[in-house]
Design a protein around this motif. Structure first.
Motif, PDB file in Angstrom:
ATOM      1  N   GLN A 264      -3.314  -4.669   2.706  1.00 41.48           N
ATOM      2  CA  GLN A 264      -2.894  -3.536   1.888  1.00 41.48           C
ATOM      3  C   GLN A 264      -1.480  -3.080   2.250  1.00 41.48           C
ATOM      4  OE1 GLN A 264      -4.551  -2.210  -0.706  1.00 41.48           O
ATOM      5  NE2 GLN A 264      -6.114  -3.803  -0.421  1.00 41.48           N
ATOM      6  N   ARG A 265      -1.136  -3.129   3.531  1.00 35.72           N
ATOM      7  CA  ARG A 265       0.219  -2.747   3.946  1.00 35.72           C
ATOM      8  C   ARG A 265       1.252  -3.702   3.365  1.00 35.72           C
ATOM      9  NH1 ARG A 265      -2.347  -2.095   9.204  1.00 35.72           N
ATOM     10  NH2 ARG A 265      -2.710   0.134   9.622  1.00 35.72           N
ATOM     11  N   ARG A 266       0.942  -5.003   3.398  1.00 35.37           N
ATOM     12  CA  ARG A 266       1.873  -5.985   2.852  1.00 35.37           C
ATOM     13  C   ARG A 266       2.075  -5.807   1.348  1.00 35.37           C
ATOM     14  NH1 ARG A 266      -0.828  -9.787   6.414  1.00 35.37           N
ATOM     15  NH2 ARG A 266      -2.029 -10.547   4.632  1.00 35.37           N
ATOM     16  N   ARG A 267       1.104  -5.227   0.703  1.00 38.18           N
ATOM     17  CA  ARG A 267       1.195  -4.975  -0.736  1.00 38.18           C
ATOM     18  C   ARG A 267       1.883  -3.655  -1.044  1.00 38.18           C
ATOM     19  NH1 ARG A 267      -4.914  -6.837  -2.702  1.00 38.18           N
ATOM     20  NH2 ARG A 267      -4.643  -9.075  -2.245  1.00 38.18           N
ATOM     21  N   GLY A 268       2.284  -2.918  -0.001  1.00 40.55           N
ATOM     22  CA  GLY A 268       3.008  -1.674  -0.195  1.00 40.55           C
ATOM     23  C   GLY A 268       2.148  -0.445  -0.266  1.00 40.55           C
ATOM     24  N   ALA A 269       0.880  -0.563  -0.028  1.00 34.79           N
ATOM     25  CA  ALA A 269      -0.017   0.595  -0.089  1.00 34.79           C
ATOM     26  C   ALA A 269       0.127   1.442   1.169  1.00 34.79           C
ATOM     27  CB  ALA A 269      -1.460   0.137  -0.247  1.00 34.79           C
ATOM     28  N   VAL A 270      -0.169   2.728   1.026  1.00 32.63           N
ATOM     29  CA  VAL A 270      -0.129   3.642   2.163  1.00 32.63           C
ATOM     30  C   VAL A 270      -1.483   3.577   2.871  1.00 32.63           C
ATOM     31  CG1 VAL A 270       0.154   6.033   2.910  1.00 32.63           C
ATOM     32  CG2 VAL A 270       1.504   5.146   0.977  1.00 32.63           C
TER      33      VAL A 270
END
Length: 287
Positions: A264-270
């Protein structure tokens, strides 16, 4: 064409029909059958690797007239036996065996609660599940039902030593595959793999190997000895929660949650930072 007297018992009639009153009487009066049954039961008990000087509760599948159960009694254990033949159980009752007896078809699953037994043995019985008595009887389904129920009623880490007479390599493969599918580990123990009495399909090279270190195995697994009885299939109840076989993290484990958060972090999510509370199970609070 071979006469019926030369056929295997499994090919003549279902077990509840074949083991009638006259057949059961042979296990009561024949010294040869009594000696063979006792020897095979002693071998199976040896393979359970039970703790010394400790009374255990054992299951005897296909207990028949209770000859194998007497071996368990002499070793200081309590036992429960089940068999499909009413006549065989009647002989066991007449012999006043100490174990509890249950009239039941093992192909329908064993009727015992979870984790009840410390170990299990079976002498010349499991191969009957490989035969179909009628069109609705599916050997694969019956074998799976038996092994799944056996797995359930054994305590964690418990062992089962099953001695049987496979007709060929296909039956041997069917039995071992059904046991592994139910969750068991272990394999076939062959004392003399190069003996002329052992079919080539029963050599260790074609079967699942023992995973225990040699130092932890019983003496009979390290040093072959003469044994006229067929070798038993030794199964071990393993914990199914150790992880996935493909090496990936178990679903909803801490490692699995951290991997999901990283994606999720790699996808830009917080995503919240990892801490000691990540994937920690919450206790159920009742009001």
């Amino acid at each position: 064409m071979a006469s019926s007297s030369k056929c295997r018992p499994e090919e003549q009639a279902p077990p509840d029909v074949f083991y009638n009153e006259s057949e059961a009487a042979k296990y009561l009066h024949s010294s040869r059958m009594i000696d063979i049954q006792t020897q095979m039961a002693e071998r199976a008990l040896e393979m359970l690797c039970l703790p010394e000087d400790e009374e255990c509760l054992l299951l005897d599948v296909g207990c028949g007239t209770g000859l194998s159960g007497e071996v368990l009694e002499e070793a200081g254990h309590q036992w429960v036996g089940c068999d499909i033949s009413r006549d065989m159980l009647n002989v066991a009752q007449s012999r006043e065996v100490e174990g509890d007896l249950c009239h039941h078809d093992m192909g329908c699953g064993l009727p015992f609660r979870q984790g009840m037994f410390d170990g299990a043995i079976s002498i010349s019985a499991v191969q009957w599940l490989c035969y179909s008595d009628h069109a609705e009887c599916n050997p694969r389904q019956r074998l799976l039902a038996f092994f799944q129920s056996l797995y359930k009623c054994l305590r964690r880490g418990g062992r089962a030593a099953l001695q049987f007479y496979p007709q060929d390599g296909d039956q041997l493969q069917l039995l071992t595959a059904s046991a592994m599918r139910a969750g068991f580990g272990g394999g076939l123990v062959v004392d003399f793999p190069h003996s002329s009495k052992v079919p080539s399909s029963e050599t260790p090279e074609t079967l699942p190997r023992q995973t225990r270190p040699a130092a932890d195995r019983p003496e009979t697994l390290q040093t072959p000895r003469e044994c006229t009885a067929p070798p038993p299939l030794v199964l071990r109840r393993e914990d199914r929660s150790y992880g996935r076989r493909d090496g990936r993290a178990t679903t909803k484990s801490r490692e699995w949650v951290i991997q999901k958060k990283e994606v999720q972090r790699r996808r830009g999510a917080v995503v919240r930072a990892d801490s000691k509370y990540t994937a920690r199970k919450r206790s159920k609070v009742r009001f």
